[in-house]
Every structure is written in structure tokens, then in C-alpha cells.
Design a protein around this motif. Structure first.
Motif, PDB file in Angstrom:
ATOM      1  N   THR A  92       3.785  -3.431  12.806  1.00 57.50           N
ATOM      2  CA  THR A  92       4.091  -3.968  11.481  1.00 57.50           C
ATOM      3  C   THR A  92       2.817  -4.343  10.726  1.00 57.50           C
ATOM      4  OG1 THR A  92       4.419  -6.129  12.537  1.00 57.50           O
ATOM      5  CG2 THR A  92       6.386  -4.832  12.055  1.00 57.50           C
ATOM      6  N   LEU A  93       1.823  -4.852  11.424  1.00 59.06           N
ATOM      7  CA  LEU A  93       0.572  -5.213  10.763  1.00 59.06           C
ATOM      8  C   LEU A  93      -0.195  -3.977  10.313  1.00 59.06           C
ATOM      9  CD1 LEU A  93      -0.730  -8.242  12.862  1.00 59.06           C
ATOM     10  CD2 LEU A  93       0.492  -8.244  10.682  1.00 59.06           C
ATOM     11  N   VAL A  94      -0.063  -2.882  11.064  1.00 54.14           N
ATOM     12  CA  VAL A  94      -0.702  -1.627  10.648  1.00 54.14           C
ATOM     13  C   VAL A  94      -0.093  -1.143   9.332  1.00 54.14           C
ATOM     14  CG1 VAL A  94      -1.049   0.800  11.221  1.00 54.14           C
ATOM     15  CG2 VAL A  94      -1.324  -0.957  12.994  1.00 54.14           C
ATOM     16  N   VAL A  95       1.254  -1.125   9.281  1.00 54.64           N
ATOM     17  CA  VAL A  95       1.930  -0.690   8.052  1.00 54.64           C
ATOM     18  C   VAL A  95       1.628  -1.669   6.923  1.00 54.64           C
ATOM     19  CG1 VAL A  95       4.137  -0.085   7.017  1.00 54.64           C
ATOM     20  CG2 VAL A  95       3.750   0.355   9.443  1.00 54.64           C
ATOM     21  N   LEU A  96       1.571  -2.954   7.247  1.00 60.06           N
ATOM     22  CA  LEU A  96       1.248  -3.970   6.250  1.00 60.06           C
ATOM     23  C   LEU A  96      -0.146  -3.736   5.680  1.00 60.06           C
ATOM     24  CD1 LEU A  96       2.581  -6.520   5.049  1.00 60.06           C
ATOM     25  CD2 LEU A  96       1.362  -7.859   6.759  1.00 60.06           C
ATOM     26  N   SER A  97      -1.071  -3.334   6.525  1.00 63.12           N
ATOM     27  CA  SER A  97      -2.432  -3.046   6.067  1.00 63.12           C
ATOM     28  C   SER A  97      -2.450  -1.843   5.124  1.00 63.12           C
ATOM     29  CB  SER A  97      -3.347  -2.781   7.263  1.00 63.12           C
ATOM     30  OG  SER A  97      -3.401  -3.902   8.125  1.00 63.12           O
ATOM     31  N   VAL A  98      -1.611  -0.845   5.419  1.00 65.72           N
ATOM     32  CA  VAL A  98      -1.522   0.330   4.545  1.00 65.72           C
ATOM     33  C   VAL A  98      -0.969  -0.075   3.184  1.00 65.72           C
ATOM     34  CG1 VAL A  98      -0.426   2.582   4.224  1.00 65.72           C
ATOM     35  CG2 VAL A  98      -1.279   1.911   6.478  1.00 65.72           C
ATOM     36  N   ILE A  99       0.060  -0.931   3.184  1.00 65.90           N
ATOM     37  CA  ILE A  99       0.632  -1.408   1.920  1.00 65.90           C
ATOM     38  C   ILE A  99      -0.410  -2.208   1.147  1.00 65.90           C
ATOM     39  CG2 ILE A  99       2.444  -2.800   0.863  1.00 65.90           C
ATOM     40  CD1 ILE A  99       4.173  -2.246   3.309  1.00 65.90           C
ATOM     41  N   LEU A 100      -1.166  -3.024   1.859  1.00 67.98           N
ATOM     42  CA  LEU A 100      -2.209  -3.824   1.220  1.00 67.98           C
ATOM     43  C   LEU A 100      -3.252  -2.919   0.567  1.00 67.98           C
ATOM     44  CD1 LEU A 100      -3.329  -6.676   0.743  1.00 67.98           C
ATOM     45  CD2 LEU A 100      -4.506  -6.493   2.933  1.00 67.98           C
ATOM     46  N   ALA A 142       6.828  -9.893  12.200  1.00 66.35           N
ATOM     47  CA  ALA A 142       7.208  -9.795  13.613  1.00 66.35           C
ATOM     48  C   ALA A 142       7.360  -8.327  14.008  1.00 66.35           C
ATOM     49  CB  ALA A 142       8.506 -10.554  13.853  1.00 66.35           C
ATOM     50  N   ASP A 143       6.901  -7.985  15.202  1.00 68.82           N
ATOM     51  CA  ASP A 143       6.871  -6.578  15.615  1.00 68.82           C
ATOM     52  C   ASP A 143       8.196  -6.200  16.270  1.00 68.82           C
ATOM     53  OD1 ASP A 143       5.656  -4.164  15.713  1.00 68.82           O
ATOM     54  OD2 ASP A 143       4.525  -4.531  17.545  1.00 68.82           O
ATOM     55  N   ASN A 144       9.144  -5.713  15.431  1.00 68.36           N
ATOM     56  CA  ASN A 144      10.392  -5.183  15.956  1.00 68.36           C
ATOM     57  C   ASN A 144      10.831  -4.009  15.102  1.00 68.36           C
ATOM     58  OD1 ASN A 144      12.035  -6.188  13.691  1.00 68.36           O
ATOM     59  ND2 ASN A 144      11.719  -8.216  14.596  1.00 68.36           N
ATOM     60  N   ALA A 145      11.816  -3.266  15.587  1.00 64.75           N
ATOM     61  CA  ALA A 145      12.225  -2.028  14.922  1.00 64.75           C
ATOM     62  C   ALA A 145      12.703  -2.278  13.498  1.00 64.75           C
ATOM     63  CB  ALA A 145      13.324  -1.343  15.742  1.00 64.75           C
ATOM     64  N   ALA A 146      13.475  -3.358  13.312  1.00 66.74           N
ATOM     65  CA  ALA A 146      14.009  -3.653  11.978  1.00 66.74           C
ATOM     66  C   ALA A 146      12.878  -3.929  10.987  1.00 66.74           C
ATOM     67  CB  ALA A 146      14.959  -4.844  12.041  1.00 66.74           C
ATOM     68  N   ASN A 147      11.883  -4.681  11.403  1.00 66.90           N
ATOM     69  CA  ASN A 147      10.776  -4.998  10.502  1.00 66.90           C
ATOM     70  C   ASN A 147       9.882  -3.796  10.237  1.00 66.90           C
ATOM     71  OD1 ASN A 147      11.501  -7.615   9.995  1.00 66.90           O
ATOM     72  ND2 ASN A 147      10.183  -8.495  11.574  1.00 66.90           N
ATOM     73  N   ILE A 148       9.712  -2.935  11.238  1.00 73.10           N
ATOM     74  CA  ILE A 148       8.942  -1.709  11.016  1.00 73.10           C
ATOM     75  C   ILE A 148       9.636  -0.850   9.965  1.00 73.10           C
ATOM     76  CG2 ILE A 148       8.181   0.453  12.070  1.00 73.10           C
ATOM     77  CD1 ILE A 148       7.813  -1.112  14.687  1.00 73.10           C
ATOM     78  N   ALA A 149      10.974  -0.731  10.076  1.00 70.94           N
ATOM     79  CA  ALA A 149      11.738   0.025   9.080  1.00 70.94           C
ATOM     80  C   ALA A 149      11.610  -0.626   7.706  1.00 70.94           C
ATOM     81  CB  ALA A 149      13.203   0.117   9.496  1.00 70.94           C
TER      82      ALA A 149
END
Length: 282
Positions: A4-12, A184-191
Motif C-alpha cells: 500500500t505504501l508503494v502505491v501511495l508513493s506512486v499516487i504522491l 494498512a497492508d491488506n487486499a482491500a486497501n491495495i484495491a
């Protein structure tokens, strides 16, 4: 590192680039007022995302309340920029009431720590702002862009708004699955993060599309109309007459052409000057 933090970094990164792009376009005087708002909106979202990424090391009020305050303010800046772009009412009083109400509700929800209520309230507020933004586009751009094009521009904003409303609904109905902090690192949050990334890209495509559509329409108008009087120029007039002649041939719909000849118009320019002559022509 959490997914989730990786995807968050991409969004940032995405929002940071967007903030810079709109600032450049504003400096170039392309939809200047709206572009400054959209640049500020992306910067505010970036601030919220940074706080979200650091939630584990921050107090609750900063990691949750302040982060949502920044993000909601960013979305509201998008809406205000759209209102300025379409020359419609900005709805500042409404937005201020909504922001204060949502922030108060989040403060109460955070009293017992992070809960599904925070996810629900924040998602509902973002969905509401997006749907109001879509309504602004649909209501105020129809006269300039036409109903079909304005509806096409509003549709992606409706989709984004509905996605946020769905997230709010599932956070309420499935609190153990959806009602967790988005970092939080879970499937729902990654989606959810991937959906946010796609929503951000889609929103920027809409905003850029609006600017480009207006530019194209203005260039076409300039290419078809006389600069002084605003009447059709010769090329556009001939095309219009050809269209009307074809309509007459196919459907029998008659048309008329009116010509006006002003005798001795040169006397106006000689006696009163060319600016007065231009005013008479207009």
C-alpha cells in the motif's frame, strides 16, 4: 516495504507532477484561475498523502484528522476551480459548511481511535464533492460545449464520486474488511489505493480535456468568424450556404440570404475616424 505504501508513493508522485504541470499552465495563462486552483488542489492532496504514509509515527489528529482535512480541501479546490472555469457560482459558503461539518464529525469519530466511521465519513465527503463537481460541469458548460460534450466531461467525475460512495457503503457494511486505515497492508486497501490512482488519473484527464476542448472551440471560432464583427467569414459562410442548399435539396427546407449594402460608408471613416467606423460595423 508495504504494498500500500508503494502505491501511495506512486499516487504522491502523480499528484506532485500534476501540481507542477497546472502551475506551469497557469503561468502561461491557460485557464489561469482554474489552473492555480487545480495546482493547489494537487499540492493539498500531496500533503494529505504524506501524512497518511507517516500515520504509524504520527499522533492520531495529524495522521487521520489533518490528512483528511488536506485531502478534502484539495477536492474542494478542484470543484472551485471548475466553477471558475465554467464561470458559474463557486459555492464557497456551501463548501465551508461541508468542510467544517465533516471535520467536526471526523474529530468525534476519532475520539475512540481509528474506526470504520472515519473511512465512511471521509469517503462520503469526497464522493459528495465529486458529484457536485460533475453537476457544475453539466449545468454550466452546456451552452459553451453543448449538452453531449458537457455530459461526456461530467461522466468521469460522476464515476469517481460513485466509487467513493461505494467505499463508504462497504466500510459501513463490512467494517472488518474495509474499515481500516488506508495505509494498512491488506487486499482491500491495495484495491482502494489502485482505485485512487486510477481516479486521480481520470480526474486530471477530465480537467485537461476541458482546457483543451475550450482551446479548440475558441480556435475554431476564430477561424470561422470575422474578428471585428463576429460574423461568419467568407469560408465559413460558403460552407453554411452549401449546407443549407443540401438541406433544401434533401428535405425541401427553404432558406434565405439577406444582404445589406451601406452606401458611402467611407465618409464615416473620413469624418469620424476608423474606430467609429469599426463601431458602426459592429
Amino acid at each position: 516495504m508495504k504494498t500500500t505504501l508503494v502505491v501511495l508513493s506512486v499516487i504522491l508522485l502523480q499528484q506532485g507532477l500534476v501540481a507542477g504541470l497546472w502551475a506551469v499552465l497557469a503561468a502561461m495563462r491557460m485557464a489561469r484561475a482554474a489552473a492555480w486552483h487545480w495546482s493547489a488542489a494537487a499540492a493539498l492532496v500531496c500533503g494529505g498523502l504524506v501524512l497518511i504514509a507517516q500515520r504509524d509515527a504520527l499522533p492520531v489528529w495529524a495522521g487521520f484528522w489533518l490528512a483528511n482535512a488536506f485531502i478534502l480541501a484539495g477536492f474542494m479546490a478542484v470543484r472551485r476551480g471548475l466553477a471558475l472555469f465554467v464561470h458559474g457560482p463557486t459555492g464557497d459558503a456551501e463548501q465551508a459548511v461541508v468542510w467544517v461539518g465533516v471535520m467536526a464529525a471526523l474529530a468525534l469519530a476519532l475520539g475512540g481511535g481509528m474506526s470504520w466511521r472515519v473511512v465512511t465519513i471521509s469517503s462520503l465527503s469526497l464522493g459528495y464533492v465529486m458529484l457536485r463537481s460533475a453537476w457544475t460541469v453539466q449545468r454550466d458548460l452546456g451552452g459553451e460545449f453543448g449538452r453531449r460534450l458537457s455530459a461526456a466531461c461530467a461522466a468521469p467525475l460522476v464515476v469517481i464520486g460513485l466509487v467513493f460512495l461505494l467505499r463508504a457503503f462497504f466500510a459501513w457494511r463490512l467494517p472488518d474488511t474495509i474499515g481500516h486505515s488506508v495505509h494498512a497492508d491488506n487486499a482491500a486497501n491495495i484495491a482502494s489505493m489502485i482505485a485512487f490512482l486510477a481516479a486521480g488519473l481520470l480526474m486530471q484527464m477530465v480537467l485537461m480535456g476541458l482546457v483543451m476542448a475550450r482551446l479548440v472551440l475558441r480556435l475554431r471560432h476564430q477561424g470561422e468568424h470575422d474578428e471585428l464583427t463576429g460574423l461568419l467569414n467568407r469560408r465559413a459562410f460558403q460552407r453554411r450556404v452549401a449546407d443549407e442548399a443540401e438541406r433544401l435539396r434533401r428535405y425541401g427546407q427553404a432558406y434565405g440570404v439577406l444582404t445589406i449594402d451601406l452606401d458611402h460608408f467611407k465618409r464615416i471613416n473620413d469624418r469620424c475616424g476608423h474606430p467609429v467606423g469599426d463601431a458602426v460595423l459592429r
